[in-house]
Scaffold this motif. Sequence first.
Motif, PDB file in Angstrom:
ATOM      1  N   ARG A  85       0.832  -1.192   0.000  1.00 31.75           N
ATOM      2  CA  ARG A  85       0.000   0.000   0.000  1.00 31.75           C
ATOM      3  C   ARG A  85       0.874   1.253   0.000  1.00 31.75           C
ATOM      4  N   ALA A 382      -0.809  -6.408  -6.233  1.00 33.56           N
ATOM      5  CA  ALA A 382      -2.099  -5.885  -6.704  1.00 33.56           C
ATOM      6  C   ALA A 382      -2.484  -4.628  -5.928  1.00 33.56           C
ATOM      7  N   ALA A 386      -3.162  -0.864  -7.531  1.00 32.93           N
ATOM      8  CA  ALA A 386      -4.408  -0.121  -7.337  1.00 32.93           C
ATOM      9  C   ALA A 386      -4.148   1.240  -6.727  1.00 32.93           C
ATOM     10  N   ASP A 387      -3.257   1.301  -5.735  1.00 27.17           N
ATOM     11  CA  ASP A 387      -2.959   2.584  -5.106  1.00 27.17           C
ATOM     12  C   ASP A 387      -2.243   3.523  -6.071  1.00 27.17           C
ATOM     13  N   GLU A 390      -4.459   5.361  -8.361  1.00 28.08           N
ATOM     14  CA  GLU A 390      -5.260   6.405  -7.716  1.00 28.08           C
ATOM     15  C   GLU A 390      -4.414   7.590  -7.258  1.00 28.08           C
TER      16      GLU A 390
END
Length: 446
Positions: A85, A382, A386-387, A390
């Motif tokens: 993350r 993954a 995704a982070d 964004e």
Amino acid sequence: MAHSYLAEGMTAPATFSLFARKLPVGRGFLVAAGLEPVLDHLAQVRVDEEDVAAFAAALGRPYRDVEPLLGLGFSGEVWAVPEGRIVLADEPLLEVTAPLPEAQMVESFLLNQVCHQTAVASKAARCVLAAAGRPVVDFSLRRTHGTQAGEQAARLGAMVGFAGTSNVAAAHAYGLRAVGTMAHSYIEAFGDEAAAFRAFARSHPGPVTLLVDTYDTEAGVAVAARVLRELGLHEGCAIRLDSGDLGALAVAARRILDAAGLPSVRITASGGLDDYAIDQLVRAGAPIDLFAVGTLVGVSADAPYLDAAYKLVEYDGRPMMKLSTAKVTEPGAKQVFRGPGFADTVALRDEPTPPGTRPLLEQVMAGGRRTGPPRPLTEARAAFGADLAELPANARRLADPQPPDAVSSERLRRLTADVRRRIEERLRSEERLRSVEAAAPGTRAD
């Protein structure tokens, strides 16, 4: 400290927060990493007789003096940001709640693992950004700070999208693609590039990568092209450029390979590459198909450490904070709520989740044991993807990035102000008492 806490009977629950005070210069984000080895360590850490004996010897004290440490382990809980993350400054990467001696004892290991691995993962992530879709592989083992750090670098690269590693042990341990080529010494040992290339292909009949710059780069490319045609090797094969003006040499190599009827033979570049160098080559349009990064990424050379801390934020139900200049901390166990576009709010852990946000920290350990199985590397990869998608564009920039700023919730701000006021009132009261004592007759020794 742990020994002193035990001697004083200070074993109530304590919460410590591990966070980066600020991002390294030139960074727009950090990639959380190091959690998995931390959890493995906490689940098995225990002070045994050999540890106590070693500690006693280091202090020059009898065994019986430090024997109360015997059997000390970790029985607490951990809340943490999952690996992969993206995080910002002043956001907790993890928080530990355990009896005070236990929570204090593990401080150095946690900082060591989380800081090093987060720094390397963040550097590797920037290489993926710079490559703009071209594969990046890890070549860092020879110069990382130890073989364990080399394995970690390979794993962290895979976490953020690297296509493989030259570290065979790491490839085996983590299920990664093993990639590699030959060294200049291999070419020199044969004394003839063509002989070396043929021998290498005989030992490795699959796709091969031939190092072409031991002597004269363009001549080496021509020799490699001749050998590849002679052996009927085309698809998946590559030549590697490791020195000189990589952009100009890549153009020349592409011309030679295409003229030899080998348009599918790729060009790999290595030799002092990192995010900045890759970005320059990509922007210049260099016909390089794959980037191999080593030293500068494996040690995160331009930002090799984090300005991180592991600070007490609560003890025995009482919120704690530090007031040191430029190092003020916020009290209480925390959560980070992420809104769209990285509109992050650092809040107290028991606050309800605001609409349109999601909590970033997860409980990953309770009662000294994991709350679930180890997280697969594929999940971390993954989560990073995704982070990253964004993350605002100005934070992804390699030059002069502008990271988003996390804000504190209203409840956290109020608690911080209340705790600060109580501490400052106590300090003023103690100062008044000292002044009275100093003014009282007979208190000075003349």
